[in-house]
Design a protein around this motif. Sequence first.
Motif, PDB file in Angstrom:
ATOM      1  N   MET A   1      -9.408  26.911   2.333  1.00 41.33           N
ATOM      2  CA  MET A   1      -8.945  26.676   3.245  1.00 41.33           C
ATOM      3  C   MET A   1      -8.341  27.436   3.472  1.00 41.33           C
ATOM      4  N   LYS A   2      -7.394  28.087   4.328  1.00 43.77           N
ATOM      5  CA  LYS A   2      -6.791  28.798   4.590  1.00 43.77           C
ATOM      6  C   LYS A   2      -6.533  27.994   6.475  1.00 43.77           C
ATOM      7  N   LEU A   3      -5.056  27.549   6.094  1.00 44.81           N
ATOM      8  CA  LEU A   3      -4.349  26.803   7.465  1.00 44.81           C
ATOM      9  C   LEU A   3      -3.202  27.853   7.919  1.00 44.81           C
ATOM     10  N   LEU A   7      -0.904  30.004   3.428  1.00 44.36           N
ATOM     11  CA  LEU A   7      -0.708  28.944   3.023  1.00 44.36           C
ATOM     12  C   LEU A   7      -2.422  28.361   2.912  1.00 44.36           C
ATOM     13  N   HIS A   8      -2.432  28.127   2.017  1.00 48.70           N
ATOM     14  CA  HIS A   8      -4.350  27.991   1.567  1.00 48.70           C
ATOM     15  C   HIS A   8      -4.287  25.805   0.920  1.00 48.70           C
ATOM     16  N   ARG A   9      -5.190  24.847   1.721  1.00 49.57           N
ATOM     17  CA  ARG A   9      -5.220  24.070   1.489  1.00 49.57           C
ATOM     18  C   ARG A   9      -6.842  23.411   0.418  1.00 49.57           C
ATOM     19  N   LEU A  10      -6.374  23.270  -1.094  1.00 52.24           N
ATOM     20  CA  LEU A  10      -7.106  22.393  -1.452  1.00 52.24           C
ATOM     21  C   LEU A  10      -8.338  21.130  -1.416  1.00 52.24           C
ATOM     22  N   GLY A  11      -9.702  20.847  -1.403  1.00 46.66           N
ATOM     23  CA  GLY A  11     -10.123  19.196  -1.547  1.00 46.66           C
ATOM     24  C   GLY A  11      -9.723  19.128  -0.283  1.00 46.66           C
ATOM     25  N   ASN A  12      -9.881  18.416   0.543  1.00 48.13           N
ATOM     26  CA  ASN A  12      -9.674  17.308   1.807  1.00 48.13           C
ATOM     27  C   ASN A  12      -8.954  16.662   2.330  1.00 48.13           C
ATOM     28  N   ASP A  13      -9.876  15.516   3.090  1.00 48.95           N
ATOM     29  CA  ASP A  13      -8.496  14.689   4.183  1.00 48.95           C
ATOM     30  C   ASP A  13      -8.813  13.769   3.344  1.00 48.95           C
ATOM     31  N   VAL A  14      -9.264  13.364   2.020  1.00 47.68           N
ATOM     32  CA  VAL A  14      -9.332  12.943   0.664  1.00 47.68           C
ATOM     33  C   VAL A  14      -7.936  12.746  -0.355  1.00 47.68           C
ATOM     34  N   VAL A  15      -8.166  13.868  -0.617  1.00 45.48           N
ATOM     35  CA  VAL A  15      -7.917  14.191  -1.831  1.00 45.48           C
ATOM     36  C   VAL A  15      -7.257  15.763  -1.091  1.00 45.48           C
ATOM     37  N   ARG A  38     -12.901  23.984  -9.066  1.00 45.81           N
ATOM     38  CA  ARG A  38     -13.655  24.683  -8.236  1.00 45.81           C
ATOM     39  C   ARG A  38     -13.478  25.311  -7.414  1.00 45.81           C
ATOM     40  N   ASP A  39     -12.562  24.109  -6.279  1.00 47.57           N
ATOM     41  CA  ASP A  39     -11.721  24.713  -4.957  1.00 47.57           C
ATOM     42  C   ASP A  39     -11.273  26.063  -5.294  1.00 47.57           C
ATOM     43  N   LEU A  40     -10.438  25.360  -6.361  1.00 46.26           N
ATOM     44  CA  LEU A  40      -9.097  26.846  -7.019  1.00 46.26           C
ATOM     45  C   LEU A  40      -9.916  27.745  -7.359  1.00 46.26           C
TER      46      LEU A  40
END
Length: 239
Positions: A1-3, A7-15, A38-40
């Motif tokens: 996910m692009k922030l 800057l990008h985030r992989l995973g979610n609010d858990v990890v 897989r997210d990567l």
Amino acid sequence: MKLAPHLHRLGNDVVACHLVDTGEGITLIDAGLPGHWRDLQRELRSLGKSVDDIRGLVLTHGDSDHLGFAERLRSEHGVPVFVHAADAVRARTGQKPKVAVGPVRLGPAVGFLGYSIRENGLRTCHVREVTEIGDGDVLDLPGSPVIVGMPGHSPGSVAVHVPLADAVFVGDALTTRHVLTGREGPQPAPFTDDPAHALVSLDRIARLPASWVLPGHGAPWRTSPARVSETVRAGGVGG
């Protein structure tokens, strides 16, 4: 996910773990859980890039839920893995002290365990070879990440400041979602070796210019690092 740009985030609010995309290649901050591979791949495809564009992986500390795909990236693709010298053994072997767990709510704790199982988090492969780094190092990687020692959660916990991404990656120096209670908002992270030292260490990022403070657990925090220590202390111990 692009922030944000770069800057990008992989995973979610858990990890979560993060990707910094530049014209010179990619720097990863932490490696989440093994299933985040897989997210990567999805994020790289969205950028028109591949694993070959990754120049290095920087660990904020050596705990298993940040090592995820690190050894796969190193052994199969030759990507160097950087970790503070004080956490090198932790990253290579998993050796760590037992700490008080603190407050727990059944639902969030089971959710964290379930998510970890789904993402192969109980089968983490430790990193056989690491490149040791220290406080104040500026790494020769895309975005020129700056290492800021933040001992407390572990002896070798660090923040990673990447000015190009306007971000400070803090690992488990704090959390914005307590994985064992579900409480949201900035607060101390659970499973911390030395909670008092961890709070003091938050002051070390106060003067860094950035608009994002990004933990390994919880939502991205859009704030100035100067506000972090005060806000976390005001919130009290997570629970």
